[in-house]
Design a protein around this motif. Structure first.
Motif, PDB file in Angstrom:
ATOM      1  N   PRO A 126      37.536  43.361  41.254  1.00 36.36           N
ATOM      2  CA  PRO A 126      38.260  44.614  40.958  1.00 36.36           C
ATOM      3  C   PRO A 126      38.960  44.613  39.605  1.00 36.36           C
ATOM      4  O   PRO A 126      38.936  45.620  38.888  1.00 36.36           O
ATOM      5  N   LYS A 127      39.585  43.504  39.219  1.00 36.94           N
ATOM      6  CA  LYS A 127      40.278  43.464  37.928  1.00 36.94           C
ATOM      7  C   LYS A 127      39.302  43.529  36.760  1.00 36.94           C
ATOM      8  O   LYS A 127      39.600  44.144  35.725  1.00 36.94           O
ATOM      9  N   MET A 128      38.129  42.912  36.911  1.00 36.83           N
ATOM     10  CA  MET A 128      37.118  43.000  35.855  1.00 36.83           C
ATOM     11  C   MET A 128      36.614  44.430  35.708  1.00 36.83           C
ATOM     12  O   MET A 128      36.462  44.940  34.587  1.00 36.83           O
ATOM     13  N   PHE A 131      39.130  36.429  31.375  1.00 33.98           N
ATOM     14  CA  PHE A 131      39.242  36.041  32.778  1.00 33.98           C
ATOM     15  C   PHE A 131      38.859  34.572  32.909  1.00 33.98           C
ATOM     16  O   PHE A 131      37.894  34.118  32.302  1.00 33.98           O
ATOM     17  N   GLU A 132      39.639  33.844  33.716  1.00 33.79           N
ATOM     18  CA  GLU A 132      39.359  32.428  33.962  1.00 33.79           C
ATOM     19  C   GLU A 132      38.375  32.291  35.108  1.00 33.79           C
ATOM     20  O   GLU A 132      38.553  32.899  36.172  1.00 33.79           O
ATOM     21  N   LEU A 133      37.320  31.479  34.872  1.00 31.65           N
ATOM     22  CA  LEU A 133      36.282  31.254  35.882  1.00 31.65           C
ATOM     23  C   LEU A 133      36.188  29.769  36.199  1.00 31.65           C
ATOM     24  O   LEU A 133      36.440  28.930  35.340  1.00 31.65           O
ATOM     25  N   LEU A 134      35.830  29.469  37.434  1.00 30.84           N
ATOM     26  CA  LEU A 134      35.589  28.095  37.858  1.00 30.84           C
ATOM     27  C   LEU A 134      34.155  28.002  38.353  1.00 30.84           C
ATOM     28  O   LEU A 134      33.775  28.685  39.302  1.00 30.84           O
ATOM     29  N   LEU A 190      33.719  31.133  40.681  1.00 31.17           N
ATOM     30  CA  LEU A 190      34.904  31.699  41.315  1.00 31.17           C
ATOM     31  C   LEU A 190      35.828  32.271  40.248  1.00 31.17           C
ATOM     32  O   LEU A 190      36.155  31.592  39.268  1.00 31.17           O
ATOM     33  N   ALA A 191      36.231  33.557  40.424  1.00 29.74           N
ATOM     34  CA  ALA A 191      37.255  34.138  39.566  1.00 29.74           C
ATOM     35  C   ALA A 191      38.602  33.566  40.003  1.00 29.74           C
ATOM     36  O   ALA A 191      39.070  33.845  41.116  1.00 29.74           O
TER      37      ALA A 191
END
Length: 550
Positions: free
Chosen positions: A201-203, A216-219, A245-246
């Protein structure tokens, strides 16, 4: 979004991934202080553990470039001895000796090796750049991950990942089997990577509000799939799990998997129980700091020596000093010609000793970064015989074999096996011969590179020395050569020197060739006998004619 939630989301799994990340971050933390110091000593742009703004220069504490040059040569030598671009060095083979005696299996192995080399070193893959960056990172930090992926029509792509983004874990055997990569991408890049329908949703909000560069930080989690089901058609059917994973929203934007590990992590050296490797830079950091401190001191001393401070008893009458070349200073000598202004004595007398000490320390740094081996690769002695060259290679190979052997185990073998798996699945390499399929065998990958030649150089050199010794004994007893099985020696030298299989005749072809040669020689001998008998008959006939005439 509902389809994504139903198909990919797992709150418990997301919590487990975050816990794993926190654990691995804590495990890696003690190493990072040394890595930050390395970032300052070895300039490499804005990335790294010590983040810099774009364009900001690192390494301003350096007064001596020895370690920087040594690292460049270390990386160049590492690539040259493991993955040289100028030669076809990938050599698949099967452990089953019966299979390797079959001509069609030998030819398949040779063909597959050529195809793998061509696929890997195609211009668009970026393998050469990735390999150099990989060795460069090994020389800095001692640990380096490399990513390989098949991208549509482009084919294989290789990329070295910076260690600052990656956290690793090992299996029961101590080999890296888990990589967690934490990185940042903008909303626009996330849409390119994962597709609009899979964004969080934030993206989506960032894109709707025309803020595509919002970070945005991704794993990215890559590890063995604990839910592996061979019959499943989705990510569950692949032995290596992969999920993105966001981090902020704890929402998965992609879940998938791989048949082979896409991130291969190699380490320069480790001690028992260590996960992360140790590099030449880590080992030599005290020496590097010492050389830079001594170099800074000698620069100041040299500056004082060539532009010294000035001494005078009284400044009465001294209004100005012209220190430029050719400057005139009237009135600065007394009636006896003695100068009224003199240079201040410094420590320039100690400069030769300090310079030699600095050079000794520099040599220690060069040795740690294998610069002596680099010189052997780039400055060969053309006056040496083949046997002497092989003996030197064997001795120098001792310097690099421990490091390069580990590199082959942790980087080359995984990367080559993934290359082979992807090429077979894509139909870029012919299927296995029927005998291989029946045996259920999978090839091992050997490397016909300078490192392998060094490993074999000792036995090859001894063989050539043996033959040279026999040539001396042959002058005493010509039959001494009967002690040599020349066919076996030729076959062994061909294998040791990496001669292509197609260039060497099979034992059957050799036997047939010798049989034809023997038949030809026998036929020639028969013709010669007939010619001799005919000549003798003619001589007898002529003698009879002379006798009758008389």
């Amino acid at each position: 979004m509902a389809d994504m939630v139903d198909g990919m989301q797992d709150d418990a799994l997301a919590k487990d991934d975050i816990r794993d990340l926190e654990r691995l971050v804590a495990e890696r933390a003690p190493y990072e202080s040394a890595w930050r110091e390395i970032d300052e000593r070895f300039p490499d742009g804005a990335g790294g553990f010590d983040k810099k703004s774009a364009g900001e220069i690192r390494g301003q504490r350096n007064f001596d470039p020895t370690h920087v040059i040594a690292l460049e040569r270390f990386a160049a030598a590492g690539v040259a001895i493991t993955t040289p671009e100028e030669r076809d060095y990938i050599k698949p083979r099967f452990q089953d000796e019966y299979l390797m005696r079959l001509r069609n299996v030998q030819l398949w192995c040779e063909y597959a090796g050529k195809r793998l080399y061509a696929i890997r070193h195609a211009m668009q893959t970026g393998f050469g750049v990735a390999a150099h960056e990989d060795w460069d990172q090994l020389g800095r930090y001692g640990t380096s991950p490399m990513w390989q992926e098949a991208i549509g029509m482009r084919g294989l792509v290789y990329r070295t990942l910076h260690l600052s983004e990656c956290y690793i874990d090992v299996d029961a055997a101590g080999l890296v089997d888990t990589v967690l990569r934490k990185f940042t991408r903008t909303a626009r890049q996330c849409e390119q990577l994962f597709g609009h329908a899979n964004l969080t949703p934030k993206m989506l909000k960032a894109l709707e509000e025309n803020k595509p560069e919002t970070p945005f930080e991704l794993l990215h989690v890559v590890k063995p799939n604990t839910r592996w089901d061979r019959d499943a058609m989705d990510w569950r059917g692949k032995p290596i799990a992969s999920r993105y994973l966001a981090c902020d929203e704890k929402i998965y934007v992609r879940r998938g998997g791989f048949f082979t590990m896409p991130i291969s992590v190699s380490r320069h050296t480790t001690s028992p129980g260590e996960k992360y490797g140790r590099s030449p830079a880590i080992k030599m950091m005290p020496t590097i700091n010492g050389v830079n401190a001594m170099r800074a001191t000698t620069l100041r001393a040299g500056h004082k020596a060539v532009d010294p401070a000035l001494l005078f008893f009284d400044d009465d009458g001294i209004t100005s000093l012209a220190t430029k070349p050719g400057g005139l200073n009237a009135g600065l000598v007394d009636e006896q010609g003695r100068p009224l202004v003199q240079r201040m004595p410094g420590g320039e007398g100690a400069l030769p000793w300090v310079t030699q000490d600095i050079e000794n320390e520099r040599q220690m740094i060069r040795t740690a970064f294998l610069e002596e081996f680099y010189k052997i690769l780039t400055d060969p002695n053309s006056r040496m015989t083949t046997t002497e060259v092989l003996e030197v290679m064997a001795k120098q190979g001792v310097l690099v074999r421990p490091y390069a052997g580990r590199y082959a185990m942790e980087k080359q073998h995984p990367v080559s096996n993934r290359d082979l798996d992807l090429a077979l699945r894509a139909g870029q390499i012919d299927p296995f011969p029927p005998e291989v399929i029946e045996a259920g065998a999978w090839p091992m990958i050997d490397y016909e590179n300078p490192l392998a030649q060094m490993a074999r150089a000792e036995s090859t050199g001894k063989t050539l020395r043996f033959i040279e010794g026999l040539s001396v004994l042959q002058g005493i007893d010509p039959e001494v050569v009967d002690a040599v099985d020349t066919d076996a020696v030729a076959q062994g030298l061909g294998e040791a020197l990496g001669v292509p299989v197609a260039y060497v005749r099979t034992p059957e072809a050799i036997a047939a060739r010798r049989e034809r040669r023997a038949e030809s020689e026998q036929a020639a001998a028969g013709v010669e006998q007939l010619q001799g008998a005919a000549g003798a008959y003619l001589d007898v006939a002529k003698a009879n004619q002379i006798s009758e005439a008389a």
